[in-house]
Design a protein around this motif. Structure first.
Motif, PDB file in Angstrom:
ATOM      1  N   GLN A  17      49.170  46.318  22.767  1.00  0.00           N
ATOM      2  CA  GLN A  17      48.823  46.726  24.131  1.00  0.00           C
ATOM      3  C   GLN A  17      49.315  46.551  25.649  1.00  0.00           C
ATOM      4  O   GLN A  17      49.872  46.868  26.287  1.00  0.00           O
ATOM      5  CB  GLN A  17      47.287  47.055  24.638  1.00  0.00           C
ATOM      6  CG  GLN A  17      46.778  47.541  25.084  1.00  0.00           C
ATOM      7  CD  GLN A  17      45.133  48.632  25.790  1.00  0.00           C
ATOM      8  OE1 GLN A  17      44.678  47.944  25.303  1.00  0.00           O
ATOM      9  NE2 GLN A  17      45.106  49.793  26.250  1.00  0.00           N
ATOM     10  N   ILE A  18      49.037  44.660  25.307  1.00  0.00           N
ATOM     11  CA  ILE A  18      49.754  44.184  26.556  1.00  0.00           C
ATOM     12  C   ILE A  18      51.709  44.178  26.711  1.00  0.00           C
ATOM     13  O   ILE A  18      51.644  44.253  28.079  1.00  0.00           O
ATOM     14  CB  ILE A  18      49.569  42.588  26.847  1.00  0.00           C
ATOM     15  CG1 ILE A  18      47.919  42.690  27.026  1.00  0.00           C
ATOM     16  CG2 ILE A  18      49.791  42.017  27.679  1.00  0.00           C
ATOM     17  CD1 ILE A  18      46.982  41.367  26.407  1.00  0.00           C
ATOM     18  N   VAL A  19      51.996  43.937  25.367  1.00  0.00           N
ATOM     19  CA  VAL A  19      53.595  43.854  25.679  1.00  0.00           C
ATOM     20  C   VAL A  19      53.918  45.061  25.622  1.00  0.00           C
ATOM     21  O   VAL A  19      54.533  45.404  26.528  1.00  0.00           O
ATOM     22  CB  VAL A  19      53.784  43.515  24.566  1.00  0.00           C
ATOM     23  CG1 VAL A  19      55.242  43.403  23.750  1.00  0.00           C
ATOM     24  CG2 VAL A  19      53.401  42.206  24.193  1.00  0.00           C
ATOM     25  N   GLU A  20      53.547  45.763  25.127  1.00  0.00           N
ATOM     26  CA  GLU A  20      54.034  47.233  25.319  1.00  0.00           C
ATOM     27  C   GLU A  20      53.898  48.508  26.601  1.00  0.00           C
ATOM     28  O   GLU A  20      54.387  49.208  26.882  1.00  0.00           O
ATOM     29  CB  GLU A  20      53.928  48.736  23.712  1.00  0.00           C
ATOM     30  CG  GLU A  20      54.047  48.569  22.437  1.00  0.00           C
ATOM     31  CD  GLU A  20      53.607  49.070  21.500  1.00  0.00           C
ATOM     32  OE1 GLU A  20      52.750  49.783  21.525  1.00  0.00           O
ATOM     33  OE2 GLU A  20      54.093  48.624  19.981  1.00  0.00           O
ATOM     34  N   ALA A  21      52.817  47.415  27.458  1.00  0.00           N
ATOM     35  CA  ALA A  21      52.903  48.004  28.675  1.00  0.00           C
ATOM     36  C   ALA A  21      53.315  47.577  29.907  1.00  0.00           C
ATOM     37  O   ALA A  21      54.139  47.824  31.009  1.00  0.00           O
ATOM     38  CB  ALA A  21      51.159  48.041  29.095  1.00  0.00           C
ATOM     39  N   LYS A  22      54.452  46.855  29.502  1.00  0.00           N
ATOM     40  CA  LYS A  22      54.668  45.788  29.714  1.00  0.00           C
ATOM     41  C   LYS A  22      56.790  47.083  30.126  1.00  0.00           C
ATOM     42  O   LYS A  22      57.122  46.361  29.685  1.00  0.00           O
ATOM     43  CB  LYS A  22      55.498  44.930  30.798  1.00  0.00           C
ATOM     44  CG  LYS A  22      54.574  44.110  30.826  1.00  0.00           C
ATOM     45  CD  LYS A  22      53.725  42.478  30.408  1.00  0.00           C
ATOM     46  CE  LYS A  22      52.430  41.354  31.011  1.00  0.00           C
ATOM     47  NZ  LYS A  22      52.690  40.794  31.968  1.00  0.00           N
TER      48      LYS A  22
END
Length: 104
Positions: free
Chosen positions: A79-84
């Protein structure tokens, strides 16, 4: 928990110490390119915990205990990686022009 080894975009190893078990518990995350994405493998090693600690960890069924935490951690990481947004490549020419000095 302490990060003891890190290779950017490839590998990270952490070391944890628990009050109830003498010794060290090591966890690692390995990243590798796979198609257009990244494969993430997360594992652990408790071989440095003494024989009594390993016995009790074996009795706990560590896979059942830790697996939900690993699954949640991987979901959080995704979730963190795909949000950036993806990083833009830097222009080497611009950096060279601004940093260079010529003497004739």
């Amino acid at each position: 928990m302490e990060i003891i080894e890190a290779i950017p975009n490839e590998f990270i190893r952490t070391e944890m110490k628990f009050e109830s078990f003498p010794g060290k518990f090591s966890s690692w995350i390995k990243l590798s390119s796979e198609g257009e994405g990244t494969k993430v493998v997360w594992g652990y090693d408790y071989s440095e915990i003494n024989i009594i600690g390993r016995f009790f960890m074996g009795m706990m069924d560590i896979n059942t205990t830790m697996l939900p935490m690993f699954d949640q951690g991987l979901a959080d990481l995704k979730q963190i990686v795909e949000a950036k947004p993806a990083a833009e490549p830097e222009m080497m020419e611009e950096a060279m022009e601004s940093d260079s000095t010529m003497v004739e």
